[in-house]
Design a protein around this motif. Sequence first.
Motif, PDB file in Angstrom:
ATOM      1  N   ALA A 122       2.679   0.845  -9.984  1.00  0.00           N
ATOM      2  CA  ALA A 122       3.422   1.253  -9.300  1.00  0.00           C
ATOM      3  C   ALA A 122       4.937  -0.287  -9.008  1.00  0.00           C
ATOM      4  O   ALA A 122       5.784   1.040  -9.222  1.00  0.00           O
ATOM      5  N   ALA A 123       4.766  -0.912  -9.137  1.00  0.00           N
ATOM      6  CA  ALA A 123       5.351  -1.809  -8.376  1.00  0.00           C
ATOM      7  C   ALA A 123       6.326  -2.403  -9.733  1.00  0.00           C
ATOM      8  O   ALA A 123       7.312  -2.250  -9.861  1.00  0.00           O
ATOM      9  N   ALA A 124       5.884  -2.765 -10.512  1.00  0.00           N
ATOM     10  CA  ALA A 124       5.990  -3.015 -12.018  1.00  0.00           C
ATOM     11  C   ALA A 124       6.578  -2.184 -12.819  1.00  0.00           C
ATOM     12  O   ALA A 124       7.834  -2.012 -13.115  1.00  0.00           O
ATOM     13  N   ALA A 125       6.506  -0.597 -12.816  1.00  0.00           N
ATOM     14  CA  ALA A 125       6.840   0.465 -13.130  1.00  0.00           C
ATOM     15  C   ALA A 125       8.241   0.979 -11.785  1.00  0.00           C
ATOM     16  O   ALA A 125       8.961   1.203 -12.923  1.00  0.00           O
ATOM     17  N   LYS A 126       8.297   0.225 -11.095  1.00  0.00           N
ATOM     18  CA  LYS A 126       9.552   0.702 -10.186  1.00  0.00           C
ATOM     19  C   LYS A 126      10.598  -0.717 -10.733  1.00  0.00           C
ATOM     20  O   LYS A 126      11.909   0.207 -10.760  1.00  0.00           O
ATOM     21  N   VAL A 162       5.678  -9.469 -24.925  1.00  0.00           N
ATOM     22  CA  VAL A 162       6.429 -10.297 -24.842  1.00  0.00           C
ATOM     23  C   VAL A 162       7.505  -9.244 -24.509  1.00  0.00           C
ATOM     24  O   VAL A 162       8.881  -9.644 -23.660  1.00  0.00           O
ATOM     25  N   THR A 163       7.573  -8.346 -24.847  1.00  0.00           N
ATOM     26  CA  THR A 163       8.725  -7.152 -23.663  1.00  0.00           C
ATOM     27  C   THR A 163       8.926  -7.432 -22.844  1.00  0.00           C
ATOM     28  O   THR A 163      10.055  -7.053 -22.217  1.00  0.00           O
ATOM     29  N   MET A 164       7.452  -6.936 -21.841  1.00  0.00           N
ATOM     30  CA  MET A 164       7.739  -6.973 -20.697  1.00  0.00           C
ATOM     31  C   MET A 164       8.151  -8.115 -19.701  1.00  0.00           C
ATOM     32  O   MET A 164       8.293  -7.727 -18.678  1.00  0.00           O
ATOM     33  N   VAL A 165       7.918  -9.061 -20.208  1.00  0.00           N
ATOM     34  CA  VAL A 165       8.540 -10.240 -19.543  1.00  0.00           C
ATOM     35  C   VAL A 165      10.055 -10.238 -19.105  1.00  0.00           C
ATOM     36  O   VAL A 165      10.228 -10.844 -18.554  1.00  0.00           O
ATOM     37  N   ILE A 166      10.140 -10.313 -21.065  1.00  0.00           N
ATOM     38  CA  ILE A 166      11.556 -10.093 -20.907  1.00  0.00           C
ATOM     39  C   ILE A 166      12.872  -9.302 -20.333  1.00  0.00           C
ATOM     40  O   ILE A 166      13.447  -9.140 -19.337  1.00  0.00           O
ATOM     41  N   ARG A 167      11.728  -7.833 -19.556  1.00  0.00           N
ATOM     42  CA  ARG A 167      12.659  -7.006 -18.997  1.00  0.00           C
ATOM     43  C   ARG A 167      12.083  -7.407 -17.412  1.00  0.00           C
ATOM     44  O   ARG A 167      12.937  -7.047 -16.631  1.00  0.00           O
ATOM     45  N   ALA A 168      10.659  -8.519 -17.435  1.00  0.00           N
ATOM     46  CA  ALA A 168      10.743  -8.366 -15.910  1.00  0.00           C
ATOM     47  C   ALA A 168      11.777  -9.488 -15.369  1.00  0.00           C
ATOM     48  O   ALA A 168      12.504  -9.482 -14.037  1.00  0.00           O
ATOM     49  N   LEU A 169      12.518 -10.455 -16.094  1.00  0.00           N
ATOM     50  CA  LEU A 169      13.217 -11.108 -16.294  1.00  0.00           C
ATOM     51  C   LEU A 169      14.365 -10.565 -15.649  1.00  0.00           C
ATOM     52  O   LEU A 169      15.492 -11.114 -15.195  1.00  0.00           O
ATOM     53  N   HIS A 170      14.872  -9.934 -17.013  1.00  0.00           N
ATOM     54  CA  HIS A 170      16.468  -9.156 -16.414  1.00  0.00           C
ATOM     55  C   HIS A 170      16.043  -8.277 -15.345  1.00  0.00           C
ATOM     56  O   HIS A 170      17.399  -8.218 -14.510  1.00  0.00           O
ATOM     57  N   THR A 188       0.729  -1.400   0.245  1.00  0.00           N
ATOM     58  CA  THR A 188       0.015  -0.147  -0.250  1.00  0.00           C
ATOM     59  C   THR A 188       0.415   1.404  -0.074  1.00  0.00           C
ATOM     60  O   THR A 188       0.458   2.441  -0.438  1.00  0.00           O
ATOM     61  N   SER A 189       1.996   1.023   0.584  1.00  0.00           N
ATOM     62  CA  SER A 189       3.085   2.486   0.206  1.00  0.00           C
ATOM     63  C   SER A 189       3.744   2.538  -0.692  1.00  0.00           C
ATOM     64  O   SER A 189       3.871   3.640  -1.472  1.00  0.00           O
ATOM     65  N   ASP A 190       3.294   1.611  -2.276  1.00  0.00           N
ATOM     66  CA  ASP A 190       3.839   2.430  -3.221  1.00  0.00           C
ATOM     67  C   ASP A 190       3.053   3.088  -3.412  1.00  0.00           C
ATOM     68  O   ASP A 190       1.685   3.510  -3.877  1.00  0.00           O
ATOM     69  N   GLU A 191       3.566   4.228  -4.850  1.00  0.00           N
ATOM     70  CA  GLU A 191       3.121   5.780  -5.005  1.00  0.00           C
ATOM     71  C   GLU A 191       3.436   5.094  -6.869  1.00  0.00           C
ATOM     72  O   GLU A 191       4.479   4.842  -6.995  1.00  0.00           O
ATOM     73  N   CYS A 192       1.989   4.894  -6.708  1.00  0.00           N
ATOM     74  CA  CYS A 192       2.579   4.942  -8.853  1.00  0.00           C
ATOM     75  C   CYS A 192       2.631   6.367  -9.383  1.00  0.00           C
ATOM     76  O   CYS A 192       1.786   7.542  -9.376  1.00  0.00           O
TER      77      CYS A 192
END
Length: 248
Positions: free
Chosen positions: A135-139, A163-171, A110-114
């Motif tokens: 917010a968490a994904a953007a962080k 696809v691009t977001m999954v590869i970003r997330a893994l990295h 709840t403390s994450d700021e979007c």
Amino acid sequence: MRLHIRLLRAGALCLFLCLCALYAGGWVSAVVAQPAGEATALQPSLEESPFIDVGSGDRNYSAIHHLWSLGIISGHPVNGGLYEFRPSDEVMRAQFAKMIVKSLKVPVSTSDECPFLDVEPMPGEDPLYPDKYVAAAAKWDIVRGFSAIRFGPWEPVNRAQIVTMVIRALHNWSGITLDEPTSDSDYYKEGIFAGFKDPFHGLNMQIAEYNGLLNSIWLDHDGRWDPWLPASRAEVAQILDNCLQFLD
């Protein structure tokens, strides 16, 4: 041997070839060309799946059921306490942010700021949805906005973006860098996206195919997988399930 996508033509032997691709040595899974709606849906029991529209004989059933069992995806309630998954529905950007955060177990609170002004809290069972997940994904630079303040939470996500977001997330979050196909590899002779030259998504699509992130994805009517079409719920479930193999 790297896992690649194999093209199979739709027709009378589609189901047979699909089963062969799943069990034959050297190829763990495959993309199968089959027109949407051609497969006959099987009525699932609640022991198999919580969704009345996704049975054990349906495409991408295993991925959908696995993600549901992990609490990553849920369905739409219908009469009688039953649920529909609606596998052909498009996925919105806010929905995907929640799915990828939960898949990779990115911390969210709840403390994450979007940072995006167009992502507002919504009443519901999950007080973190959608703003805290975004917010968490953007962080972690998993998702990005159309500008510094606009995210477009209720716009559909296309396949290349997924696809691009999954590869970003893994990295960026998991510290996993997937292998790039080398210039002399067989990938550039047989890969579906070997010639996809988009400056932003092209290499990511090639990396995804080369590493098996697109295994068990079904082709479109014309025998291609158009990267610019909106991603369906079933496709996103399959790609996320493929992603989880790198986290074990």
